[in-house]
Scaffold this motif. Structure first.
Motif, PDB file in Angstrom:
ATOM      1  N   ASN A  13      -0.922  -0.676  -0.911  1.00  0.00           N
ATOM      2  CA  ASN A  13      -0.997  -1.397   0.368  1.00  0.00           C
ATOM      3  C   ASN A  13       0.246  -1.216   1.236  1.00  0.00           C
ATOM      4  OD1 ASN A  13      -3.529  -2.412  -0.357  1.00  0.00           O
ATOM      5  ND2 ASN A  13      -2.600  -4.139  -1.424  1.00  0.00           N
ATOM      6  N   ASN A  14       0.603   0.015   1.511  1.00  0.00           N
ATOM      7  CA  ASN A  14       1.735   0.328   2.395  1.00  0.00           C
ATOM      8  C   ASN A  14       3.073  -0.129   1.805  1.00  0.00           C
ATOM      9  OD1 ASN A  14       2.475   1.660   4.711  1.00  0.00           O
ATOM     10  ND2 ASN A  14       2.122  -0.074   6.074  1.00  0.00           N
ATOM     11  N   GLY A  15       3.213   0.015   0.497  1.00  0.00           N
ATOM     12  CA  GLY A  15       4.385  -0.454  -0.230  1.00  0.00           C
ATOM     13  C   GLY A  15       5.700   0.151   0.205  1.00  0.00           C
ATOM     14  N   GLN A  16       5.721   1.424   0.543  1.00  0.00           N
ATOM     15  CA  GLN A  16       6.976   2.068   0.950  1.00  0.00           C
ATOM     16  C   GLN A  16       7.541   1.421   2.208  1.00  0.00           C
ATOM     17  OE1 GLN A  16       8.829   4.247  -0.724  1.00  0.00           O
ATOM     18  NE2 GLN A  16      10.357   4.126   0.885  1.00  0.00           N
ATOM     19  N   LEU A  54      12.081 -12.515   4.106  1.00  0.00           N
ATOM     20  CA  LEU A  54      11.372 -11.736   3.089  1.00  0.00           C
ATOM     21  C   LEU A  54       9.894 -12.107   3.003  1.00  0.00           C
ATOM     22  CD1 LEU A  54      13.924 -11.581   0.141  1.00  0.00           C
ATOM     23  CD2 LEU A  54      13.324  -9.775   1.752  1.00  0.00           C
ATOM     24  N   LYS A  55       9.566 -13.369   3.272  1.00  0.00           N
ATOM     25  CA  LYS A  55       8.169 -13.825   3.180  1.00  0.00           C
ATOM     26  C   LYS A  55       7.229 -12.975   4.020  1.00  0.00           C
ATOM     27  CE  LYS A  55       8.455 -18.670   1.925  1.00  0.00           C
ATOM     28  NZ  LYS A  55       8.198 -20.049   2.356  1.00  0.00           N
ATOM     29  N   THR A  56       7.740 -12.480   5.141  1.00  0.00           N
ATOM     30  CA  THR A  56       6.928 -11.656   6.041  1.00  0.00           C
ATOM     31  C   THR A  56       6.463 -10.366   5.368  1.00  0.00           C
ATOM     32  OG1 THR A  56       8.224 -12.495   7.891  1.00  0.00           O
ATOM     33  CG2 THR A  56       6.915 -10.534   8.310  1.00  0.00           C
ATOM     34  N   TYR A  57       7.266  -9.837   4.453  1.00  0.00           N
ATOM     35  CA  TYR A  57       7.002  -8.512   3.888  1.00  0.00           C
ATOM     36  C   TYR A  57       6.578  -8.513   2.417  1.00  0.00           C
ATOM     37  CZ  TYR A  57       9.169  -7.182   8.217  1.00  0.00           C
ATOM     38  OH  TYR A  57       9.456  -7.051   9.546  1.00  0.00           O
ATOM     39  N   ILE A  58       6.722  -9.614   1.727  1.00  0.00           N
ATOM     40  CA  ILE A  58       6.373  -9.670   0.312  1.00  0.00           C
ATOM     41  C   ILE A  58       4.888  -9.974   0.159  1.00  0.00           C
ATOM     42  CG2 ILE A  58       6.751 -10.913  -1.864  1.00  0.00           C
ATOM     43  CD1 ILE A  58       9.090  -9.135  -0.985  1.00  0.00           C
ATOM     44  N   ASP A  59       4.204  -9.140  -0.574  1.00  0.00           N
ATOM     45  CA  ASP A  59       2.801  -9.377  -0.913  1.00  0.00           C
ATOM     46  C   ASP A  59       2.794 -10.132  -2.238  1.00  0.00           C
ATOM     47  OD1 ASP A  59       0.211  -9.200  -1.989  1.00  0.00           O
ATOM     48  OD2 ASP A  59      -0.163  -7.276  -1.005  1.00  0.00           O
ATOM     49  N   LYS A  60       2.428 -11.401  -2.214  1.00  0.00           N
ATOM     50  CA  LYS A  60       2.510 -12.245  -3.411  1.00  0.00           C
ATOM     51  C   LYS A  60       1.589 -11.778  -4.537  1.00  0.00           C
ATOM     52  CE  LYS A  60       4.185 -16.414  -1.255  1.00  0.00           C
ATOM     53  NZ  LYS A  60       4.038 -17.859  -1.139  1.00  0.00           N
ATOM     54  N   GLN A  61       0.613 -10.982  -4.225  1.00  0.00           N
ATOM     55  CA  GLN A  61      -0.297 -10.447  -5.244  1.00  0.00           C
ATOM     56  C   GLN A  61       0.235  -9.153  -5.866  1.00  0.00           C
ATOM     57  OE1 GLN A  61      -2.963 -12.323  -6.082  1.00  0.00           O
ATOM     58  NE2 GLN A  61      -2.181 -13.716  -4.522  1.00  0.00           N
ATOM     59  N   GLU A  62       1.127  -8.457  -5.160  1.00  0.00           N
ATOM     60  CA  GLU A  62       1.580  -7.132  -5.576  1.00  0.00           C
ATOM     61  C   GLU A  62       3.075  -7.058  -5.931  1.00  0.00           C
ATOM     62  OE1 GLU A  62      -0.242  -4.122  -5.475  1.00  0.00           O
ATOM     63  OE2 GLU A  62      -2.107  -5.004  -4.793  1.00  0.00           O
ATOM     64  N   ASP A  63       3.893  -7.854  -5.255  1.00  0.00           N
ATOM     65  CA  ASP A  63       5.345  -7.701  -5.328  1.00  0.00           C
ATOM     66  C   ASP A  63       6.015  -8.851  -6.085  1.00  0.00           C
ATOM     67  OD1 ASP A  63       4.869  -5.539  -3.606  1.00  0.00           O
ATOM     68  OD2 ASP A  63       5.187  -6.777  -1.829  1.00  0.00           O
ATOM     69  N   SER A  64       7.293  -8.645  -6.413  1.00  0.00           N
ATOM     70  CA  SER A  64       8.054  -9.652  -7.136  1.00  0.00           C
ATOM     71  C   SER A  64       9.499  -9.668  -6.630  1.00  0.00           C
ATOM     72  CB  SER A  64       8.042  -9.312  -8.628  1.00  0.00           C
ATOM     73  OG  SER A  64       8.906 -10.144  -9.341  1.00  0.00           O
ATOM     74  N   VAL A  65      10.035 -10.877  -6.423  1.00  0.00           N
ATOM     75  CA  VAL A  65      11.451 -11.062  -6.078  1.00  0.00           C
ATOM     76  C   VAL A  65      11.983 -12.144  -7.010  1.00  0.00           C
ATOM     77  CG1 VAL A  65      13.109 -11.768  -4.319  1.00  0.00           C
ATOM     78  CG2 VAL A  65      11.097 -10.451  -3.658  1.00  0.00           C
TER      79      VAL A  65
END
Length: 92
Positions: A13-16, A54-65
């Motif tokens: 999903n456009n991760g880069q 960061l909330k704008t760019y983090i996909d909660k289903q795909e990413d981790s911080v």
């Protein structure tokens, strides 16, 4: 407070593009120390701003911080195994 921030951005999903935005935002607030790892002194207000950006760019289903917090850097025991990059060596 002193924090260590670690993130993992999925390539889906456009991760880069998301990775690039997350990297730039983190670099505004913290020192880049290794691949997707940042550290540094930060105030509670700055940490809240960082989180909001960061909330704008983090996909909660795909990413981790992950953010590790400490009162000060001196309370954090840091060991290097292997090559130790000094990202601040260019300062006089």
């Amino acid at each position: 407070m002193y924090v260590v921030l670690v993130y993992d951005i999925s390539k889906n999903n456009n991760g880069q593009k998301r990775w690039s935005h997350v990297f730039k935002i983190c670099k505004k607030y913290l020192s880049h120390i290794q691949n997707s790892v940042f550290e540094g002194e930060i105030t509670k207000v700055q940490l809240t701003k960082l989180q909001q950006e960061l909330k704008t760019y983090i996909d909660k289903q795909e990413d981790s911080v992950i953010i590790f917090k400490s009162r000060q850097e001196k309370w954090l025991n840091k060991e290097f195994w292997g090559r130790e990059d000094d990202k601040t060596s260019f300062f006089l």
